[in-house]
Motif scaffolding. Structure first.
Motif, PDB file in Angstrom:
ATOM      1  N   LEU A 127       0.828  -1.203   0.000  1.00 32.47           N
ATOM      2  CA  LEU A 127       0.000   0.000   0.000  1.00 32.47           C
ATOM      3  C   LEU A 127       0.865   1.257   0.000  1.00 32.47           C
ATOM      4  N   ALA A 128       1.900   1.266   0.837  1.00 29.58           N
ATOM      5  CA  ALA A 128       2.786   2.438   0.891  1.00 29.58           C
ATOM      6  C   ALA A 128       3.476   2.660  -0.453  1.00 29.58           C
ATOM      7  N   MET A 129       3.900   1.568  -1.105  1.00 29.10           N
ATOM      8  CA  MET A 129       4.578   1.687  -2.390  1.00 29.10           C
ATOM      9  C   MET A 129       3.636   2.210  -3.480  1.00 29.10           C
ATOM     10  N   LYS A 130       2.415   1.712  -3.520  1.00 29.02           N
ATOM     11  CA  LYS A 130       1.459   2.150  -4.544  1.00 29.02           C
ATOM     12  C   LYS A 130       1.057   3.617  -4.337  1.00 29.02           C
ATOM     13  N   LEU A 131       0.879   4.009  -3.085  1.00 25.83           N
ATOM     14  CA  LEU A 131       0.543   5.406  -2.807  1.00 25.83           C
ATOM     15  C   LEU A 131       1.699   6.329  -3.187  1.00 25.83           C
ATOM     16  N   THR A 132       2.918   5.882  -2.897  1.00 27.94           N
ATOM     17  CA  THR A 132       4.093   6.680  -3.260  1.00 27.94           C
ATOM     18  C   THR A 132       4.229   6.790  -4.778  1.00 27.94           C
ATOM     19  N   ALA A 133       3.985   5.668  -5.468  1.00 24.60           N
ATOM     20  CA  ALA A 133       4.047   5.685  -6.938  1.00 24.60           C
ATOM     21  C   ALA A 133       3.010   6.651  -7.513  1.00 24.60           C
TER      22      ALA A 133
ATOM     23  N   ASN B 191       2.818   4.654   9.510  1.00 23.98           N
ATOM     24  CA  ASN B 191       1.919   3.597   9.036  1.00 23.98           C
ATOM     25  C   ASN B 191       0.693   4.261   8.404  1.00 23.98           C
ATOM     26  N   VAL B 192       0.641   4.259   7.076  1.00 24.93           N
ATOM     27  CA  VAL B 192      -0.412   4.998   6.367  1.00 24.93           C
ATOM     28  C   VAL B 192      -1.800   4.451   6.670  1.00 24.93           C
ATOM     29  N   LEU B 193      -1.919   3.133   6.737  1.00 20.28           N
ATOM     30  CA  LEU B 193      -3.230   2.536   6.976  1.00 20.28           C
ATOM     31  C   LEU B 193      -3.699   2.809   8.397  1.00 20.28           C
ATOM     32  N   ALA B 194      -2.800   2.658   9.367  1.00 19.40           N
ATOM     33  CA  ALA B 194      -3.165   2.892  10.761  1.00 19.40           C
ATOM     34  C   ALA B 194      -3.568   4.341  10.990  1.00 19.40           C
ATOM     35  N   ALA B 195      -2.818   5.278  10.416  1.00 18.93           N
ATOM     36  CA  ALA B 195      -3.148   6.696  10.577  1.00 18.93           C
ATOM     37  C   ALA B 195      -4.503   7.017   9.960  1.00 18.93           C
TER      38      ALA B 195
ATOM     39  N   LYS C 145     -13.369  -2.096  10.611  1.00 24.59           N
ATOM     40  CA  LYS C 145     -14.554  -1.445  10.034  1.00 24.59           C
ATOM     41  C   LYS C 145     -14.283  -0.009   9.611  1.00 24.59           C
ATOM     42  N   TYR C 146     -13.127   0.519   9.995  1.00 25.34           N
ATOM     43  CA  TYR C 146     -12.767   1.876   9.582  1.00 25.34           C
ATOM     44  C   TYR C 146     -11.703   1.893   8.474  1.00 25.34           C
ATOM     45  N   VAL C 147     -11.378   0.728   7.941  1.00 28.49           N
ATOM     46  CA  VAL C 147     -10.438   0.658   6.816  1.00 28.49           C
ATOM     47  C   VAL C 147     -11.180   0.980   5.524  1.00 28.49           C
ATOM     48  N   ASP C 148     -10.545   1.746   4.654  1.00 27.07           N
ATOM     49  CA  ASP C 148     -11.171   2.122   3.379  1.00 27.07           C
ATOM     50  C   ASP C 148     -11.017   0.995   2.360  1.00 27.07           C
ATOM     51  N   TYR C 149     -11.821  -0.059   2.520  1.00 31.20           N
ATOM     52  CA  TYR C 149     -11.714  -1.190   1.606  1.00 31.20           C
ATOM     53  C   TYR C 149     -12.193  -0.864   0.192  1.00 31.20           C
ATOM     54  N   ASP C 150     -12.935   0.229   0.053  1.00 35.14           N
ATOM     55  CA  ASP C 150     -13.391   0.616  -1.277  1.00 35.14           C
ATOM     56  C   ASP C 150     -12.320   1.393  -2.047  1.00 35.14           C
ATOM     57  N   MET C 151     -11.214   1.729  -1.375  1.00 35.33           N
ATOM     58  CA  MET C 151     -10.122   2.426  -2.060  1.00 35.33           C
ATOM     59  C   MET C 151      -9.376   1.446  -2.969  1.00 35.33           C
ATOM     60  N   GLU C 152      -9.099   1.888  -4.194  1.00 30.96           N
ATOM     61  CA  GLU C 152      -8.491   1.010  -5.196  1.00 30.96           C
ATOM     62  C   GLU C 152      -7.173   0.416  -4.724  1.00 30.96           C
ATOM     63  N   PHE C 153      -6.302   1.232  -4.147  1.00 27.41           N
ATOM     64  CA  PHE C 153      -4.983   0.729  -3.735  1.00 27.41           C
ATOM     65  C   PHE C 153      -5.090  -0.291  -2.593  1.00 27.41           C
ATOM     66  N   VAL C 154      -6.064  -0.096  -1.737  1.00 28.02           N
ATOM     67  CA  VAL C 154      -6.272  -1.055  -0.632  1.00 28.02           C
ATOM     68  C   VAL C 154      -6.701  -2.397  -1.204  1.00 28.02           C
ATOM     69  N   ARG C 155      -7.582  -2.396  -2.170  1.00 27.41           N
ATOM     70  CA  ARG C 155      -8.026  -3.639  -2.802  1.00 27.41           C
ATOM     71  C   ARG C 155      -6.891  -4.320  -3.542  1.00 27.41           C
TER      72      ARG C 155
END
Length: 502
Positions: free
Chosen positions: A161-167, A200-204, A486-496
């Motif tokens: 996730l961190a790599m895709k967001l950085t890209a 930690n991008v997801l935790a934040a 339940k607070y994770v953005d599972y609908d976000m493309e990079f998360v999927r």
């Protein structure tokens, strides 16, 4: 004269019977055939008695002599069969069978001698216990080290996730460029301000998501997210890709605060020490596992500037009066604006106390054998928790808490006052300036304690996954993970794309 045996030892009995055998040989009958037969019968009788005694002793010992018990029992039976055929019809064959049986009995008795020596048996047991304890200690150290690796390593999905967001940040820099003039809300003291320091991008994002979704008016909430330079691009993309219901989010790197340098910050200066670098970064497994109790304190994060930013809040946000500090492993479950209504009574730090009985007292965090610690602090003073701390920045400036922190951090360069981390210097810095909050504001232990009641969790304003079993790891406790996921953005493309399981 009859001899009475009391608690006969098989070895002693064998020697006595053997000496009797020698005497009988010297006084035997002059008839050679008769003499040999009587002698053999005498030997068979004596060895049959010894074999029976060994068989009985073997059955009383541990399983390791079960084979010997069978051998001695069989031998005793063979003796009985041979003795029952006396006097023999074929003397020559009888003598041959008797001598073979006697030879087998003597060999077996000699081979089994060590098994029936009590002192030798005790020593062998002691050696076995010592070896088992050594193996247990080694296994505990290895297990503790493996557990630490499992807890502190970055999962593949999180790294992805961190790599895709950085890209994404590199591919579209214009979309994520900071505005020339920051939004005025970021410095507006009338709003509700939060400080979140994380790499930690997801935790934040979960912390912000949970706070926004449970707030009554998100537009009055401001989140100051600070990360390191390596994760800055990922954080910027993460918090720009969606709307947070009008909440204001600022993303910065530690390096953006120019006053944080080694000439001012003790932790940065100490990181330049060769001894400290060896303590943290020497790549030897034995160094990491030789002290399992304090192994976690060898984690370099405890001297990370990102971890110590919490001691510089008034300088980072000079126009603010109050701010709520949140760790990145918490989840907000209700609106927190009532915290800003609390009368702090001139105190700096509003926190939930964690002591009960003799646990979580100052004595557990600091070295009270040091005269300076012993003189200044009460070992029975109640500890409190980081994770959700409400800071009155005006009182902080008045009490000069950052200067106090610098003073004690400089004294602890050789780690004689405490074992590192941010809680001990926090306990010292806010020793007399902490206001206890109601325990329902902050429930801890979801990362290590499976016995926390769901009722207590339900009533908590903030739940804290402190401990090794973080909710984004495979080792998280299943009963608590949904509170976070339940607070994770599972609908976000990079998360999927990075295969985060819902």
């Amino acid at each position: 004269m009859a001899i009475r045996w009391r608690n006969p030892n098989p070895i002693s009995l064998f020697l006595f019977l053997f000496s009797t055998l020698l005497i009988s040989t010297a006084t035997s009958s002059p008839d050679p055939t008769r003499a040999r037969s009587d002698l053999l019968r005498k030997q068979l009788t004596d060895l049959s008695t010894v074999s029976s005694l060994y068989a009985s002793s073997s059955r009383k010992l541990s399983l390791e002599t079960s084979k010997q018990a069978r051998l001695f029992s069989q031998l005793s039976q063979n003796f009985s069969v041979l003795l029952s055929s006396y006097p023999p019809q074929d003397v020559s064959r009888y003598e041959r069978d008797a001598r073979a049986l006697i030879s087998s009995a003597r060999a077996l008795i000699l081979a089994s001698k060590d098994s029936f020596d009590p002192q030798l048996k005790i020593q062998r047991l002691k050696d076995a216990i010592f070896a088992a304890n050594e193996q247990l200690t080694k296994a505990k150290k290895s297990g503790a080290f493996s557990s630490l690796i499992a807890a502190k390593s970055i999962p593949k999905s999180l790294h992805c996730l961190a790599m895709k967001l950085t890209a994404e940040r590199v591919a579209r820099p214009e979309k994520y460029t900071d505005p020339v003039h920051p939004a005025p809300e970021l410095e507006d003291p009338r709003l509700y301000h939060y400080a979140i320091f994380s790499d930690n991008v997801l935790a934040a994002s979960v912390v912000v998501n949970s706070a926004v979704k449970n707030s009554k008016d998100p537009s009055r909430h401001v989140f100051h997210v600070v990360t390191d330079r390596m994760n800055l691009g990922a954080m910027q993309v993460m918090f720009r890709m969606k709307d947070y219901a009008g909440a204001h989010i600022e993303v910065k790197a530690v390096e953006d605060y120019k006053f944080l340098n080694s000439s001012y910050v003790p932790v940065l200066r100490q990181l330049e020490s060769a001894n400290l670098q060896r303590f943290y970064f020497e790549n030897k497994l034995e160094n990491a596992t030789k002290d399992t109790t304090n192994m976690k304190f060898r984690n370099p994060k405890y001297l990370s500037m990102l971890n110590h930013l919490r001691f510089y809040l008034p300088e980072m946000y000079p126009k603010l009066h109050r701010i709520l500090f949140l760790d990145d492993d918490v989840v907000v479950q209700r609106d927190l604006t009532d915290l800003w209504k609390i009368d702090m009574d001139g105190k700096v730090n509003g926190a939930v106390e964690t002591c009960f009985g003799s646990f979580h007292r100052y004595a557990q965090y600091m070295n009270f054998s040091h005269p300076l610690i012993k003189e200044k602090f009460d070992p029975n003073a109640c500890g409190w928790a980081y994770g959700m701390n409400f800071f009155d920045l005006d009182a902080w400036r008045k009490e000069k808490c950052t200067e106090q922190y610098h003073y004690w951090q400089n004294l602890n360069e050789n780690r004689t006052l405490w074992k590192l981390g941010t809680l001990p210097p926090g306990l010292i810095t806010y020793y007399s300036t902490t206001k206890p909050l109601d325990k329902s504001w902050h429930v801890l232990g979801l990362g290590y304690n499976p016995s926390i009641s769901m009722e207590e969790i339900k009533n908590a304003a903030v739940v804290h996954f402190n401990g090794n079993m973080k909710p984004w790891l495979d080792i998280a406790m299943n009963q608590f993970r949904p509170l976070w996921s339940k607070y994770v953005d599972y609908d976000m493309e990079f998360v999927r794309q990075c295969n985060f399981a819902a």
